[in-house]
Design a protein around this motif. Structure first.
Motif, PDB file in Angstrom:
ATOM      1  N   LEU A   1       9.260  -7.003 -27.033  1.00  0.00           N
ATOM      2  CA  LEU A   1      10.232  -8.038 -26.710  1.00  0.00           C
ATOM      3  C   LEU A   1      10.062  -8.601 -25.307  1.00  0.00           C
ATOM      4  CD1 LEU A   1      13.679  -6.816 -28.149  1.00  0.00           C
ATOM      5  CD2 LEU A   1      12.319  -8.761 -28.905  1.00  0.00           C
ATOM      6  N   ALA A   2       9.737  -7.719 -24.347  1.00  0.00           N
ATOM      7  CA  ALA A   2       9.724  -8.136 -22.948  1.00  0.00           C
ATOM      8  C   ALA A   2       8.748  -7.292 -22.139  1.00  0.00           C
ATOM      9  CB  ALA A   2      11.141  -8.020 -22.372  1.00  0.00           C
ATOM     10  N   PRO A   3       8.331  -7.786 -20.953  1.00  0.00           N
ATOM     11  CA  PRO A   3       7.467  -7.005 -20.066  1.00  0.00           C
ATOM     12  C   PRO A   3       8.086  -5.656 -19.717  1.00  0.00           C
ATOM     13  CG  PRO A   3       7.582  -9.275 -19.322  1.00  0.00           C
ATOM     14  CD  PRO A   3       8.591  -9.140 -20.426  1.00  0.00           C
TER      15      PRO A   3
ATOM     16  N   VAL B   1      16.653 -18.125 -12.316  1.00  0.00           N
ATOM     17  CA  VAL B   1      16.998 -18.763 -11.042  1.00  0.00           C
ATOM     18  C   VAL B   1      16.909 -17.794  -9.862  1.00  0.00           C
ATOM     19  CG1 VAL B   1      18.871 -19.893  -9.762  1.00  0.00           C
ATOM     20  CG2 VAL B   1      18.458 -20.490 -12.153  1.00  0.00           C
ATOM     21  N   TYR B   2      17.289 -16.526 -10.087  1.00  0.00           N
ATOM     22  CA  TYR B   2      17.389 -15.615  -8.939  1.00  0.00           C
ATOM     23  C   TYR B   2      16.606 -14.312  -9.084  1.00  0.00           C
ATOM     24  CZ  TYR B   2      19.392 -12.826  -5.165  1.00  0.00           C
ATOM     25  OH  TYR B   2      19.541 -12.047  -4.052  1.00  0.00           O
ATOM     26  N   LEU B   3      16.811 -13.595 -10.174  1.00  0.00           N
ATOM     27  CA  LEU B   3      16.306 -12.227 -10.267  1.00  0.00           C
ATOM     28  C   LEU B   3      14.780 -12.138 -10.293  1.00  0.00           C
ATOM     29  CD1 LEU B   3      18.848 -10.673 -12.803  1.00  0.00           C
ATOM     30  CD2 LEU B   3      18.716 -10.251 -10.346  1.00  0.00           C
ATOM     31  N   ILE B   4      14.124 -12.936 -11.121  1.00  0.00           N
ATOM     32  CA  ILE B   4      12.666 -12.853 -11.207  1.00  0.00           C
ATOM     33  C   ILE B   4      12.002 -13.248  -9.884  1.00  0.00           C
ATOM     34  CG2 ILE B   4      10.598 -13.706 -12.375  1.00  0.00           C
ATOM     35  CD1 ILE B   4      12.280 -13.997 -14.921  1.00  0.00           C
TER      36      ILE B   4
ATOM     37  N   LEU C   1       4.400 -14.073  -8.466  1.00  0.00           N
ATOM     38  CA  LEU C   1       5.150 -14.632  -9.588  1.00  0.00           C
ATOM     39  C   LEU C   1       4.232 -14.912 -10.778  1.00  0.00           C
ATOM     40  CD1 LEU C   1       8.149 -15.199  -9.862  1.00  0.00           C
ATOM     41  CD2 LEU C   1       7.718 -17.567  -9.201  1.00  0.00           C
ATOM     42  N   GLU C   2       3.018 -15.309 -10.506  1.00  0.00           N
ATOM     43  CA  GLU C   2       2.061 -15.597 -11.575  1.00  0.00           C
ATOM     44  C   GLU C   2       1.739 -14.336 -12.389  1.00  0.00           C
ATOM     45  OE1 GLU C   2       1.693 -16.386  -8.421  1.00  0.00           O
ATOM     46  OE2 GLU C   2       1.992 -18.565  -8.506  1.00  0.00           O
ATOM     47  N   ALA C   3       1.704 -13.185 -11.696  1.00  0.00           N
ATOM     48  CA  ALA C   3       1.421 -11.922 -12.392  1.00  0.00           C
ATOM     49  C   ALA C   3       2.567 -11.549 -13.324  1.00  0.00           C
ATOM     50  CB  ALA C   3       1.186 -10.812 -11.370  1.00  0.00           C
ATOM     51  N   ILE C   4       3.790 -11.803 -12.866  1.00  0.00           N
ATOM     52  CA  ILE C   4       4.954 -11.520 -13.707  1.00  0.00           C
ATOM     53  C   ILE C   4       4.948 -12.419 -14.938  1.00  0.00           C
ATOM     54  CG2 ILE C   4       7.479 -11.593 -13.803  1.00  0.00           C
ATOM     55  CD1 ILE C   4       7.500 -10.849 -10.829  1.00  0.00           C
ATOM     56  N   ILE C   5       4.654 -13.688 -14.721  1.00  0.00           N
ATOM     57  CA  ILE C   5       4.618 -14.639 -15.842  1.00  0.00           C
ATOM     58  C   ILE C   5       3.526 -14.245 -16.837  1.00  0.00           C
ATOM     59  CG2 ILE C   5       4.154 -17.044 -16.482  1.00  0.00           C
ATOM     60  CD1 ILE C   5       5.408 -17.824 -13.755  1.00  0.00           C
ATOM     61  N   SER C   6       2.389 -13.767 -16.325  1.00  0.00           N
ATOM     62  CA  SER C   6       1.288 -13.365 -17.212  1.00  0.00           C
ATOM     63  C   SER C   6       1.679 -12.169 -18.078  1.00  0.00           C
ATOM     64  CB  SER C   6       0.043 -13.044 -16.391  1.00  0.00           C
ATOM     65  OG  SER C   6       0.228 -11.882 -15.604  1.00  0.00           O
ATOM     66  N   MET C   7       2.545 -11.296 -17.550  1.00  0.00           N
ATOM     67  CA  MET C   7       3.044 -10.174 -18.363  1.00  0.00           C
ATOM     68  C   MET C   7       3.822 -10.705 -19.563  1.00  0.00           C
ATOM     69  SD  MET C   7       4.435  -7.459 -15.521  1.00  0.00           S
ATOM     70  CE  MET C   7       3.462  -7.033 -14.072  1.00  0.00           C
ATOM     71  N   GLY C   8       4.576 -11.753 -19.329  1.00  0.00           N
ATOM     72  CA  GLY C   8       5.317 -12.365 -20.430  1.00  0.00           C
ATOM     73  C   GLY C   8       4.408 -13.098 -21.401  1.00  0.00           C
ATOM     74  N   SER C   9       3.390 -13.787 -20.880  1.00  0.00           N
ATOM     75  CA  SER C   9       2.478 -14.535 -21.753  1.00  0.00           C
ATOM     76  C   SER C   9       1.637 -13.608 -22.620  1.00  0.00           C
ATOM     77  CB  SER C   9       1.581 -15.447 -20.916  1.00  0.00           C
ATOM     78  OG  SER C   9       0.798 -14.690 -20.016  1.00  0.00           O
ATOM     79  N   ALA C  10       1.518 -12.328 -22.204  1.00  0.00           N
ATOM     80  CA  ALA C  10       0.819 -11.346 -23.034  1.00  0.00           C
ATOM     81  C   ALA C  10       1.611 -11.040 -24.302  1.00  0.00           C
ATOM     82  CB  ALA C  10       0.574 -10.066 -22.243  1.00  0.00           C
ATOM     83  N   ILE C  11       2.934 -11.296 -24.244  1.00  0.00           N
ATOM     84  CA  ILE C  11       3.800 -11.069 -25.407  1.00  0.00           C
ATOM     85  C   ILE C  11       3.998 -12.365 -26.182  1.00  0.00           C
ATOM     86  CG2 ILE C  11       6.101 -10.306 -26.139  1.00  0.00           C
ATOM     87  CD1 ILE C  11       6.208  -8.671 -23.514  1.00  0.00           C
TER      88      ILE C  11
ATOM     89  N   SER D   1       6.145 -20.078 -17.366  1.00  0.00           N
ATOM     90  CA  SER D   1       7.011 -20.240 -16.200  1.00  0.00           C
ATOM     91  C   SER D   1       8.109 -19.189 -16.251  1.00  0.00           C
ATOM     92  CB  SER D   1       7.637 -21.639 -16.177  1.00  0.00           C
ATOM     93  OG  SER D   1       8.547 -21.779 -17.254  1.00  0.00           O
ATOM     94  N   VAL D   2       8.862 -19.077 -15.155  1.00  0.00           N
ATOM     95  CA  VAL D   2       9.964 -18.113 -15.153  1.00  0.00           C
ATOM     96  C   VAL D   2      11.038 -18.510 -16.163  1.00  0.00           C
ATOM     97  CG1 VAL D   2       9.632 -17.284 -12.794  1.00  0.00           C
ATOM     98  CG2 VAL D   2      11.012 -19.323 -13.180  1.00  0.00           C
ATOM     99  N   TYR D   3      11.174 -19.798 -16.404  1.00  0.00           N
ATOM    100  CA  TYR D   3      12.209 -20.258 -17.340  1.00  0.00           C
ATOM    101  C   TYR D   3      11.843 -19.918 -18.786  1.00  0.00           C
ATOM    102  CZ  TYR D   3      14.212 -22.706 -13.379  1.00  0.00           C
ATOM    103  OH  TYR D   3      14.781 -22.982 -12.161  1.00  0.00           O
ATOM    104  N   SER D   4      10.583 -20.118 -19.138  1.00  0.00           N
ATOM    105  CA  SER D   4      10.172 -19.745 -20.492  1.00  0.00           C
ATOM    106  C   SER D   4      10.144 -18.234 -20.654  1.00  0.00           C
ATOM    107  CB  SER D   4       8.806 -20.350 -20.829  1.00  0.00           C
ATOM    108  OG  SER D   4       7.836 -19.982 -19.868  1.00  0.00           O
ATOM    109  N   LEU D   5       9.828 -17.506 -19.584  1.00  0.00           N
ATOM    110  CA  LEU D   5       9.878 -16.039 -19.616  1.00  0.00           C
ATOM    111  C   LEU D   5      11.303 -15.570 -19.874  1.00  0.00           C
ATOM    112  CD1 LEU D   5       8.705 -13.184 -19.124  1.00  0.00           C
ATOM    113  CD2 LEU D   5       9.061 -13.561 -16.678  1.00  0.00           C
TER     114      LEU D   5
END
Length: 239
Positions: free
Chosen positions: A71-73, A169-172, A183-193, A199-203
């Motif tokens: 479901l999530a990173p 808006v704030y936490l990520i 931030l790009e690394a965090i987004i890539s964790m989401g894109s792996a799913i 983006s943070v919004y789509s994540l």
């Protein structure tokens, strides 16, 4: 030296934000209770004891959090600690529920510490408030199973939407800043799913909303199943 001062300033600002949010949630709960019908007549000692007991159980459940990789990173985790918090709020009122939620987080930090630069703990408290406050306020306007069900459904939806926006808006961004992960690394964790996450919004939309819907639904069902069994023995403490 300038980097150290910047880090201290960022940490201080984050701490101040935590204090302001915590005080605001307690204030909202207190104001709501003034407009609600009369509360249960229970001594302050018994009230504190019940809040402490529910907080301790919630803390244990919080420590037992687990990732849901489909479901999530992995830094997003699922737990059922809001069940005793909701039971406490249903029995004693919204302010007791918020107090229980805050004590739970503080106890967890004292015993286990943090693995998310405190951002995950702030998220647990604030997003937990989005679940606990509406449900307990609506339930105490007229105590019935119907109101409990409606309140929990409404709160689950509020938590999902608010949690997604608060994350984006704030936490990520704050987690990226304080934990030192780009931030790009965090987004890539989401894109792996989900491949469409870019983006943070789509994540937040594709990971946080489903995770909070699952959590809210499971916590709500458990609360409904347990409350009447818990309410009856606790009612003997009423004055």
């Amino acid at each position: 030296m300038s980097e150290l001062m910047t880090q201290i300033q960022d940490n201080f600002t984050f701490l101040l934000m935590c204090i302001v949010i915590g005080a605001s949630m307690v204030g909202i709960a207190k104001l709501a209770e003034r407009a609600l019908p009369s509360k249960r007549k229970i001594s302050s000692t018994q009230r504190l004891a019940l809040i402490g007991m529910c907080s301790a159980i919630a803390m244990v459940l919080y420590i037992l959090e687990f990732p849901v990789p489909f479901l999530a990173p992995p830094f997003y985790k699922l737990d059922f600690s809001e069940v005793p918090v909701l039971l406490c709020g249903f029995f004693l009122g919204p302010s007791a529920g918020i107090s229980c939620l805050g004590i739970k987080v503080l106890l967890k930090l004292l015993i286990k510490g943090t693995t998310t630069a405190f951002v995950g703990d702030l998220a647990n408290f604030v997003v937990g408030c989005a679940l606990v406050l509406p449900a307990t306020i609506l339930y105490h306007t007229h105590k019935s199973r119907r109101n409990a069900v409606i309140g929990l459904i409404l709160s689950t939806l509020i938590m999902a939407v608010f949690g997604s926006l608060f994350n984006a808006v704030y936490l990520i961004p704050k987690f990226s800043q304080l934990y030192g992960i780009p931030l790009e690394a965090i987004i890539s964790m989401g894109s792996a799913i989900h491949r469409s996450i870019d983006s943070v919004y789509s994540l937040a939309a594709l990971c946080v909303i489903p995770l909070n819907l699952v959590k809210g639904s499971m916590v709500s069902v458990l609360t409904l199943l347990l409350y009447k069994h818990v309410e009856k023995p606790l009612s003997k403490y009423q004055a």
